[in-house]
Scaffold this motif. Structure first.
Motif, short mmCIF file in Angstrom:
data_model
loop_
_atom_site.label_atom_id
_atom_site.label_comp_id
_atom_site.label_asym_id
_atom_site.label_seq_id
_atom_site.Cartn_x
_atom_site.Cartn_y
_atom_site.Cartn_z
N GLY A 269 14.08 49.64 23.13
CA GLY A 269 14.09 50.73 24.09
C GLY A 269 14.07 52.08 23.39
N SER A 270 14.34 53.14 24.16
CA SER A 270 14.30 54.49 23.60
C SER A 270 15.51 54.75 22.69
N ARG A 271 15.39 55.79 21.87
CA ARG A 271 16.43 56.23 20.95
C ARG A 271 16.70 55.22 19.83
N PHE A 272 15.64 54.58 19.38
CA PHE A 272 15.70 53.72 18.20
C PHE A 272 14.48 54.02 17.34
N VAL A 273 14.56 53.65 16.05
CA VAL A 273 13.43 53.87 15.15
C VAL A 273 13.35 52.72 14.16
N VAL A 274 12.14 52.44 13.72
CA VAL A 274 11.91 51.51 12.61
C VAL A 274 11.44 52.34 11.42
N LEU A 275 12.19 52.31 10.34
CA LEU A 275 11.79 52.98 9.10
C LEU A 275 11.16 51.95 8.18
N LYS A 276 10.13 52.37 7.45
CA LYS A 276 9.40 51.43 6.62
C LYS A 276 9.22 51.99 5.21
N GLY A 277 9.04 51.07 4.25
CA GLY A 277 8.64 51.43 2.91
C GLY A 277 9.56 52.43 2.24
N GLN A 278 8.95 53.48 1.68
CA GLN A 278 9.70 54.46 0.91
C GLN A 278 10.67 55.26 1.78
N MET A 279 10.37 55.40 3.08
CA MET A 279 11.27 56.12 3.98
C MET A 279 12.54 55.31 4.20
N VAL B 157 11.19 64.02 -3.38
CA VAL B 157 12.51 63.38 -3.41
C VAL B 157 13.48 64.29 -4.16
N PRO B 158 14.61 64.67 -3.55
CA PRO B 158 15.59 65.50 -4.25
C PRO B 158 16.01 64.85 -5.57
N SER B 159 16.22 65.66 -6.59
CA SER B 159 16.49 65.13 -7.93
C SER B 159 17.73 64.25 -7.98
N CYS B 160 18.75 64.55 -7.16
CA CYS B 160 19.98 63.76 -7.20
C CYS B 160 19.77 62.34 -6.66
N LEU B 161 18.66 62.12 -5.95
CA LEU B 161 18.38 60.80 -5.39
C LEU B 161 17.47 59.96 -6.28
N ALA B 162 16.92 60.58 -7.32
CA ALA B 162 15.97 59.87 -8.19
C ALA B 162 16.52 58.56 -8.74
N PRO B 163 17.81 58.51 -9.20
CA PRO B 163 18.33 57.23 -9.71
C PRO B 163 18.36 56.13 -8.67
N TYR B 164 18.41 56.51 -7.38
CA TYR B 164 18.48 55.53 -6.30
C TYR B 164 17.10 55.16 -5.77
N MET B 165 16.08 55.87 -6.25
CA MET B 165 14.71 55.65 -5.77
C MET B 165 13.82 55.04 -6.84
N GLY B 166 14.42 54.50 -7.90
CA GLY B 166 13.65 53.87 -8.96
C GLY B 166 12.74 54.84 -9.68
N GLY B 167 13.16 56.11 -9.73
CA GLY B 167 12.36 57.12 -10.41
C GLY B 167 11.29 57.75 -9.56
N LEU B 168 11.15 57.32 -8.31
CA LEU B 168 10.14 57.89 -7.42
C LEU B 168 10.45 59.36 -7.15
N THR B 169 9.49 60.23 -7.31
CA THR B 169 9.70 61.66 -7.10
C THR B 169 9.03 62.21 -5.86
#
Length: 483
Positions: free
Chosen positions: A160-170, A464-476
């Motif tokens: 229904g409404s007010r839900f979302v599916v996030l995929k991949g890098q998001m 990608v914010p620099s502080c999140l880089a370690p959690y994103m496998g280096g993805l920038t």
């Protein structure tokens, strides 16, 4: 919940606190109700004392062989025994009425809280510009959908409404934000990580004041076995259909009609019997509920305080009062993730703990380099259980405005009284309710929105914010997948 003794001691201050919230004075009515309770309790107690005295008089009369007096006294005893239960019941009814009144009244604000009706009277304390406020930009859902990583249409088909599916890098970015916040609060701010239940009892929701006033904003879950008698009847009725079919060769249309009738009948039986044959739980609207209730019905030692807990959990809100608000995107959803901060302190340290909690939540935004401002909420904009609340509002270029991303509140002993959570002073001078505080450290979904909008690039990608880089496998950079 309010303490009737404190109301008696200072009724004018209590009424002034209610008036600042736009409510009528209540102290006189509450004190009158408490007087009635005391009178009923006293009458019941006097009856019990008279009963004990009569028992002794009966013994004395019998010893003196005064049978007439003994019989008269025994008749009085019989009348008292018949009357005492109703006296006790009256006292209990009045006590419950008083309790119902006390739990329905919101917390009274601290003296330094600005007085006002709504958010227009909130007061800005400070602002953090960070990377600078972009004056315009696309909204998060426009960016997420163009990257094919934010899917509201499929979510609507599922839930229904007010839900979302996030995929991949998001989806990974959302997970990274939650993990980053947990590591920050446990590693630098001294919070203990907790993995609490997501389903709680009535008592837990009452303790933190979600119940009874905000029942319509919650999701109620029931489960359990179907009544055996209903299942047996269901099966027998279907067996009858096939017997009739064999004997009378009923048409397929008639068979379908009868099948639907039985199915509907079965559904009604389940609805009628389900609650009493099931286990009822509430989905948590925030981890504040289980974290704060960790100390319910406890007496802590002063040396244990302060206790600081944090948790990353899904949160579930019916948003019954938000019809028509923020219908696009992820700002106001039925399900979202949040890192919660909860502190349990001694009364004299709760104000300082409030400032400390606010600083911990602000650190998240500073590390993400998201522009924000801190607001002190006015009396008319505060939550039901709060004495004082700070909101952190992140800048969203897509809306060109600030939106709440964290709310940090000190509740005093308001929740503690509902939970019966107390502590024993180290000097031995009695037991007192603890003070409770809660805050978002921060809302993960809204942090995701803030990152997407503040780090959007002209080509549609998101840095990608620099502080999140370690959690994103280096993805920038988050970019649309190649087709």
């Amino acid at each position: 919940m309010h303490d009737i003794r404190a109301i008696r001691d200072n009724p004018a201050a209590f009424d002034a606190g209610l008036e600042s919230r736009g409510l009528e004075p209540r102290s006189a009515a509450l004190i009158n109700l408490d007087d009635a309770r005391k009178s009923a309790v006293s009458e019941a107690q006097n009856a019990k004392e008279r009963l004990n005295a009569l028992s002794k008089e009966i013994g004395a009369a019998k010893k003196a062989k005064d049978e007439a007096r003994a019989q008269a006294l025994m008749a009085d005893v019989t009348r008292l025994k018949e009357n005492i239960p109703s006296l006790n019941n009256e006292a209990e009814i009045i006590a419950q009425a008083l309790r119902n009144e006390l739990v329905s009244i919101p917390n009274t604000p601290k003296e330094d809280v600005p007085v006002g009706v709504d958010e227009q009277s909130n007061v800005k304390i400070r602002a953090f510009e960070g990377r600078g406020r972009a004056k315009s930009g696309r909204q998060h859902f426009e960016i997420g959908e163009s990257l094919r990583m934010m899917d509201f249409e499929t979510a609507a088909k599922l839930s229904g409404s007010r839900f979302v599916v996030l995929k991949g890098q998001m989806a990974r970015l959302e997970r990274a934000l939650g993990q980053f916040m947990l590591d920050l609060h446990t590693g630098e701010h001294g919070y203990t990580e907790v993995a609490p239940p997501l389903l709680v009892r009535d008592e837990a929701m009452f303790g933190t004041a979600q119940l009874p006033k905000f029942e319509n904003d919650q999701f109620l879950v029931t489960g359990g076995e179907y009544p055996e008698t209903a299942i047996e009847e269901y099966s027998n009725n279907f067996a009858k259909i096939f017997q009739i079919e064999e004997k009378n060769k009923i048409s397929d249309d008639e068979k379908v009609r009868k099948t639907k009738e039985i199915a509907l009948s079965f559904a009604k039986k389940i609805i009628e019997n389900k609650l009493e044959n099931s286990t009822k739980r509430w989905l948590i609207p925030t981890a504040e509920v289980p974290l704060t209730n960790l100390v319910r019905e406890s007496i802590l030692s002063e040396d244990e305080l302060p206790l600081r807990f944090t948790a990353l959990t899904p949160c579930f809100r019916a948003e019954a009062g938000a019809a028509g608000r923020d219908t696009r995107g992820m700002l106001r959803q039925h399900q979202f993730s949040k890192v919660e901060l909860v502190s349990i302190t001694a009364p004299e340290h709760s104000a300082a703990e409030h400032e400390r909690m606010l600083e911990a939540a602000e650190t998240v935004l500073k590390r993400l380099d998201i522009p924000y401002r801190v607001m002190t909420l006015c009396t008319g904009d505060m939550g039901f259980a709060s004495q004082k609340t700070y909101d952190i509002e992140a800048w969203l270029p897509g809306q060109a405005t600030y939106r709440e991303i964290s709310s940090c509140s000190v509740c005093g002993d308001f929740q503690a009284r509902r939970m019966e959570a107390r502590f024993r002073r180290r000097d031995g001078k009695g037991v007192a309710p603890v003070h409770t505080l809660n805050g978002s450290g921060v809302a993960v979904g809204r942090a995701l929105i803030a990152v997407i909008e503040n780090y959007q690039n002209p080509d549609g990608s998101v840095t990608v914010p620099s502080c999140l880089a370690p959690y994103m496998g280096g993805l920038t950079r988050i970019e649309a997948p190649r087709t």
